[in-house]
Design an enzyme around this catalytic site. Sequence first.
Site, PDB file in Angstrom:
ATOM      1  CB  VAL A  92      -0.784  -0.113   1.196  1.00  0.00           C
ATOM      2  CG1 VAL A  92      -1.755   1.665   1.025  1.00  0.00           C
ATOM      3  CG2 VAL A  92      -1.675  -0.804   1.168  1.00  0.00           C
ATOM      4  CB  THR A 125      -7.041  -2.199   7.535  1.00  0.00           C
ATOM      5  OG1 THR A 125      -6.939  -2.291   5.903  1.00  0.00           O
ATOM      6  CG2 THR A 125      -8.222  -2.647   7.448  1.00  0.00           C
ATOM      7  CG  PHE A 150     -11.772   1.102  -0.423  1.00  0.00           C
ATOM      8  CD1 PHE A 150     -12.538   0.498   0.712  1.00  0.00           C
ATOM      9  CD2 PHE A 150     -11.538   2.674  -0.001  1.00  0.00           C
ATOM     10  CE1 PHE A 150     -12.799   1.209   1.884  1.00  0.00           C
ATOM     11  CE2 PHE A 150     -12.130   3.728   1.363  1.00  0.00           C
ATOM     12  CZ  PHE A 150     -12.939   2.889   1.689  1.00  0.00           C
ATOM     13  CG  PHE A 157     -15.482  -9.541  -4.237  1.00  0.00           C
ATOM     14  CD1 PHE A 157     -14.382  -8.559  -5.620  1.00  0.00           C
ATOM     15  CD2 PHE A 157     -14.692 -10.746  -3.202  1.00  0.00           C
ATOM     16  CE1 PHE A 157     -13.445  -8.746  -4.892  1.00  0.00           C
ATOM     17  CE2 PHE A 157     -13.451  -9.967  -3.328  1.00  0.00           C
ATOM     18  CZ  PHE A 157     -12.826  -9.338  -3.750  1.00  0.00           C
ATOM     19  N   GLY A 193      -8.656 -15.298   0.319  1.00  0.00           N
ATOM     20  CA  GLY A 193      -7.464 -15.298   1.515  1.00  0.00           C
ATOM     21  C   GLY A 193      -6.504 -13.954   1.248  1.00  0.00           C
ATOM     22  CB  CYS A 228      -7.201  -7.273   2.846  1.00  0.00           C
ATOM     23  SG  CYS A 228      -5.751  -6.571   2.228  1.00  0.00           S
ATOM     24  CE  LYS A 264      -4.411  -6.877   7.742  1.00  0.00           C
ATOM     25  NZ  LYS A 264      -5.777  -6.017   7.867  1.00  0.00           N
TER      26      LYS A 264
HETATM   27  P1  NAD Z   1       3.041  -5.047   3.800  1.00  0.00           P
HETATM   28  O1  NAD Z   1       3.858  -5.902   4.448  1.00  0.00           O
HETATM   29  O2  NAD Z   1       3.103  -5.183   2.510  1.00  0.00           O
HETATM   30  O3  NAD Z   1       3.901  -2.983   4.110  1.00  0.00           O
HETATM   31  C1  NAD Z   1       3.993  -2.667   5.320  1.00  0.00           C
HETATM   32  C2  NAD Z   1       5.008  -2.063   5.567  1.00  0.00           C
HETATM   33  O4  NAD Z   1       5.230  -1.519   7.057  1.00  0.00           O
HETATM   34  C3  NAD Z   1       6.606  -3.266   5.486  1.00  0.00           C
HETATM   35  O5  NAD Z   1       6.894  -2.496   4.225  1.00  0.00           O
HETATM   36  C4  NAD Z   1       7.512  -2.804   6.687  1.00  0.00           C
HETATM   37  O6  NAD Z   1       7.958  -2.826   6.350  1.00  0.00           O
HETATM   38  C5  NAD Z   1       6.828  -1.853   7.525  1.00  0.00           C
HETATM   39  N1  NAD Z   1       6.827  -1.211   8.133  1.00  0.00           N
HETATM   40  C6  NAD Z   1       6.736  -2.349   9.380  1.00  0.00           C
HETATM   41  N2  NAD Z   1       6.180  -1.123  10.824  1.00  0.00           N
HETATM   42  C7  NAD Z   1       7.126  -0.094  10.496  1.00  0.00           C
HETATM   43  C8  NAD Z   1       7.667   1.580  11.022  1.00  0.00           C
HETATM   44  N3  NAD Z   1       7.070   1.224  12.924  1.00  0.00           N
HETATM   45  N4  NAD Z   1       7.662   2.121  10.550  1.00  0.00           N
HETATM   46  C9  NAD Z   1       8.262   2.061   9.515  1.00  0.00           C
HETATM   47  N5  NAD Z   1       8.127   0.920   8.364  1.00  0.00           N
HETATM   48  C10 NAD Z   1       7.242  -0.281   9.233  1.00  0.00           C
HETATM   49  O7  NAD Z   1       1.550  -4.746   4.740  1.00  0.00           O
HETATM   50  P2  NAD Z   1       0.128  -3.936   3.332  1.00  0.00           P
HETATM   51  O8  NAD Z   1       0.111  -4.647   1.986  1.00  0.00           O
HETATM   52  O9  NAD Z   1       0.918  -2.440   2.626  1.00  0.00           O
HETATM   53  O10 NAD Z   1      -0.800  -2.898   4.482  1.00  0.00           O
HETATM   54  C11 NAD Z   1      -0.616  -1.774   5.098  1.00  0.00           C
HETATM   55  C12 NAD Z   1      -1.497  -1.876   5.621  1.00  0.00           C
HETATM   56  O11 NAD Z   1      -3.171  -1.081   4.313  1.00  0.00           O
HETATM   57  C13 NAD Z   1      -2.442  -2.772   6.467  1.00  0.00           C
HETATM   58  O12 NAD Z   1      -3.278  -2.049   7.433  1.00  0.00           O
HETATM   59  C14 NAD Z   1      -3.355  -3.280   5.430  1.00  0.00           C
HETATM   60  O13 NAD Z   1      -4.400  -4.303   6.359  1.00  0.00           O
HETATM   61  C15 NAD Z   1      -4.030  -2.204   4.624  1.00  0.00           C
HETATM   62  N6  NAD Z   1      -3.912  -2.782   3.496  1.00  0.00           N
HETATM   63  C16 NAD Z   1      -3.726  -3.281   2.515  1.00  0.00           C
HETATM   64  C17 NAD Z   1      -4.039  -3.852   1.342  1.00  0.00           C
HETATM   65  C18 NAD Z   1      -3.200  -4.882   0.121  1.00  0.00           C
HETATM   66  O14 NAD Z   1      -3.710  -4.999  -0.977  1.00  0.00           O
HETATM   67  N7  NAD Z   1      -2.071  -5.014   0.480  1.00  0.00           N
HETATM   68  C19 NAD Z   1      -5.595  -2.984   1.000  1.00  0.00           C
HETATM   69  C20 NAD Z   1      -5.639  -2.194   1.870  1.00  0.00           C
HETATM   70  C21 NAD Z   1      -5.450  -1.897   2.940  1.00  0.00           C
END
Ligand code: NAD
Length: 448
Positions: A14, A125, A157, A254, A262, A265, A268
């Site tokens: 994200v 999230t 989203f 969907f 899976g 998102c 969880k």
């Molecule tokens: P991700 O694991 O791909 O990336 C998270 C990043 O944050 C990692 O690179 C990690 O090293 C970094 N991080 C962790 N703690 C840190 C800190 N204290 N300081 C700096 N960096 C730090 O996760 P993601 O898939 O990008 O998801 C991030 C958030 O967005 C989650 O809450 C997820 O639920 C939400 N989200 C994800 C998606 C998706 O499709 N992946 C879609 C919508 C919302």
Amino acid sequence: MMGARIAVIGAGHVGLVMAAGLAELGHDVTAVDVNDALIVGLRKARVPFHEAGLVKLVEQGLGSGRLHFTSAYDEAIPEADFIFLAVDTPPTLAGAADLRNIRNATRSIAGTLNGKAPIIINKSTSPIGTGETIETLLWRALGDHHPRPRLASNPEFLRQGRAVHDFFNPDRIVVGARNEADARAVADLYAGLGGTRIFTDLRTAEMIKYVANSFLATRISFANEVARLCEGLGVDVEQVIEGIALDPRIGGHFFQAGVGFGGSCLPKDVAALRYLGQTYGIATPVLSAVQEVNQTQRTSAVRKLREALGTLEGRSIAVWGVTFKGGTEDVRESPAVEIIGLLMNEGAEIRAYDPAFPDGAPLRVREALHETALDAVRGADALAILTDWDEFATVPLAEVSRLMRGNVLFDGRNILSREDAEERGFNYVGVGRGRTVADLRPRPLAVA
Ligand code: NAD
């Protein structure tokens, strides 16, 4: 508003899309991540995950001089007018969202604010009330003499695999804040992009994200429950879906039967909303059923393969698809990974293939990977399609049949035509694909 100074904390799926997208919109953006290796790579536009168009976007950002990467908070925070939090919030065993990364990031921000009061926008999230938690943590850390940072919630989203497209083409931008001016200031960062702007308070914005994902998950589990009924009743679920999807109140997105949802998102977020209900004493039977149906879709894949093969012990099973869905390398909560593990546990030998060659898969799954879809089926007793990569529908079935030893085809995503597969001699097993009327032999009429 053009040319704001923005820090994005977390440069993952994200955060990186956000950072590169906002830089493309004309802002000066610094992405901060605690993962040093990730930052070193990103400075050279090395993106460690599969996301269409993202490498180009990062290259453009670096080339424009508006996109920067660092692992040092003090290189980004003191200058920022807006700070996005996009760190991961993984599930705990009980289902609650783990807020450790949010707490750590908040503390690091507080330690480097240097007298400024930017708007801090939570994009991760995280449970309803997290905005208030971040506010409390900041105020406590900063004390009374520091100007109070303002909080906003701007849920994300985007769909993995289409994240860049979704960033530039949002259907809505939701911003929750303490006052409308702050909400508008955040929404203005996206000036030039389409989509309806929805302004709410902090809690409502947080709730919207959980309800959106839980509703999507509910649709999938409902489609899977219907699929089970179809299997029992001799009906093809694909035709049922076609027959209802044109109703604008229902729609077809969907609403797909298969081995279940899976990814990082949906599972969880359903678990976290359910957990919130539990801790507030509110029953959530729909969410419980969504989880139960989803879990049993995975085990029913194992049962179907066992039934078709007689036993799994010693059987060679080709598996197409390891990631949680097509278009991504992400294997977090992937139904395919779980099913492969269960099949191995019953003694099956797995020959896997995935177009993304996912690094994050468990070692024994990576060791089972082959170069091409056809390599994987060589000598196999069965083929199981567990992820919906477009490529799988284009592999010539005649060639697959020639290379395989057996003829069992479990189509866990219903991406093939049953008729085509049967014409080529496969014993086709899909999800919810009972016989259609055309397949049923006419029954003799009872004569009085
Ligand atoms: P991700 O694991 O791909 O990336 C998270 C990043 O944050 C990692 O690179 C990690 O090293 C970094 N991080 C962790 N703690 C840190 C800190 N204290 N300081 C700096 N960096 C730090 O996760 P993601 O898939 O990008 O998801 C991030 C958030 O967005 C989650 O809450 C997820 O639920 C939400 N989200 C994800 C998606 C998706 O499709 N992946 C879609 C919508 C919302």
